[in-house]
Design a protein around this motif. Sequence first.
Motif, PDB file in Angstrom:
ATOM      1  N   THR A 128       0.827  -1.203   0.000  1.00  0.00           N
ATOM      2  CA  THR A 128       0.000   0.000   0.000  1.00  0.00           C
ATOM      3  C   THR A 128       0.868   1.262   0.000  1.00  0.00           C
ATOM      4  OG1 THR A 128      -0.154   0.160   2.417  1.00  0.00           O
ATOM      5  CG2 THR A 128      -1.818  -1.173   1.276  1.00  0.00           C
TER       6      THR A 128
ATOM      7  N   SER B 136      -8.144   1.463  -8.108  1.00  0.00           N
ATOM      8  CA  SER B 136      -9.207   0.534  -7.728  1.00  0.00           C
ATOM      9  C   SER B 136      -9.481  -0.470  -8.845  1.00  0.00           C
ATOM     10  CB  SER B 136     -10.486   1.310  -7.393  1.00  0.00           C
ATOM     11  OG  SER B 136     -11.537   0.433  -7.072  1.00  0.00           O
TER      12      SER B 136
ATOM     13  N   GLN C   6      -8.226  -1.100  -0.819  1.00  0.00           N
ATOM     14  CA  GLN C   6      -7.548  -1.075   0.473  1.00  0.00           C
ATOM     15  C   GLN C   6      -6.211  -1.817   0.426  1.00  0.00           C
ATOM     16  OE1 GLN C   6     -10.824  -1.548   0.080  1.00  0.00           O
ATOM     17  NE2 GLN C   6     -11.578   0.282   1.123  1.00  0.00           N
ATOM     18  N   ASP C   7      -6.040  -2.684  -0.583  1.00  0.00           N
ATOM     19  CA  ASP C   7      -4.748  -3.363  -0.768  1.00  0.00           C
ATOM     20  C   ASP C   7      -3.746  -2.488  -1.506  1.00  0.00           C
ATOM     21  OD1 ASP C   7      -5.594  -5.885   0.358  1.00  0.00           O
ATOM     22  OD2 ASP C   7      -6.773  -6.179  -1.472  1.00  0.00           O
TER      23      ASP C   7
ATOM     24  N   ALA D  40      -3.361   3.082   1.557  1.00  0.00           N
ATOM     25  CA  ALA D  40      -3.543   3.034   3.010  1.00  0.00           C
ATOM     26  C   ALA D  40      -4.177   4.306   3.540  1.00  0.00           C
ATOM     27  CB  ALA D  40      -2.205   2.813   3.699  1.00  0.00           C
TER      28      ALA D  40
ATOM     29  N   SER E   8     -13.771   3.590   3.544  1.00  0.00           N
ATOM     30  CA  SER E   8     -13.000   3.167   4.722  1.00  0.00           C
ATOM     31  C   SER E   8     -11.556   3.651   4.694  1.00  0.00           C
ATOM     32  CB  SER E   8     -13.013   1.633   4.841  1.00  0.00           C
ATOM     33  OG  SER E   8     -12.336   1.038   3.740  1.00  0.00           O
ATOM     34  N   ILE E   9     -11.128   4.281   3.591  1.00  0.00           N
ATOM     35  CA  ILE E   9      -9.755   4.785   3.508  1.00  0.00           C
ATOM     36  C   ILE E   9      -9.670   6.091   4.302  1.00  0.00           C
ATOM     37  CG2 ILE E   9      -7.975   5.692   1.957  1.00  0.00           C
ATOM     38  CD1 ILE E   9      -9.089   3.873  -0.216  1.00  0.00           C
TER      39      ILE E   9
END
Length: 316
Positions: free
Chosen positions: A186, A229, A240-241, A244, A272-273
């Motif tokens: 990340t 993405s 998310q991978d 970060a 969620s980032i």
Amino acid sequence: MNTALHEIDERTNLTSNNKFELLLFRLGEAPGTDHRELYGINVFKIREILVMPTITAVANAPANVMGVANIRGQIITVINLPKVVGCTPKKGTPILLVTEYARSTQAFAVEEVSEIARLDWNQVIAAENNGGNLITSIARLDGNTEESRLAQVLDVEQILRDVLPSSTEDLTPENVGPQIKLPAGTVILAADDSPLARSLIENGLKALDVPFVMTKTGLEAWTRIQAMSDAAVSEGKTIQDKVALVLTDLEMPEMDGFTLTRNIKNDQRFKSIPVVIHSSLTGEANENHVKSVGADAYVAKFAAEELAGAIRKVLS
């Protein structure tokens, strides 16, 4: 109180629609010409506009510092903005712009204030390939047409750095604290339109041994995160991978940091980032509005230790 609340509501409405207000002014004749170009500063940075008060010359002051003024009991450094930019004011410098920048106050002497223009950020283009190092962008005041008047948006960060050099230590692992370990694979995705700001951010992230991707506008960052993405999905992973944390300025051409943050937090793929806003737009109203758009943290420029602390906190 009602006036203050109205101003906050107006500010919220502007940033909710990727708009901003630019204070336009003139500094005199541009070098080698008789043209009096338009320059601009974001209204959010302006505390007040005054008829030039009495200036007290300061011994051994930097070349572009006129002295200091006693404004409402506060001693404020006055910078000769025409001299910084290289213009010749035929009318003198009768106007003072008092600005708030990164939790500090300073004033700029100008020849004439013109108007306040309300613009979409998409009317503003990055200036790196079109101008010198004292402007971040060029605003098309009358829309995106060939006949539009142009205004140069000044890089206040660079100007203050040039006129009032900081005695801050070089960024090192010792003065930014322990290195930050990101999840494998990340990066931090960062966005800032100021070359100086990008340089300082890059140095800080390198001192923290953090991998990063740097972009120059909110739109570029938004395009990049979507592309990352898509790449993640093709690899059987999620964004998310890949990312970060997102670190963004607020004032940027094409798309500002408020809009970028809202786009991220309103998208199921990205919500969620963590988003950390790093800006010279300070003051309680601005900082509260940062929280309202869903940012996870706010840090004023340029405090490397505070930025490192904010990144550690949101990642934990």
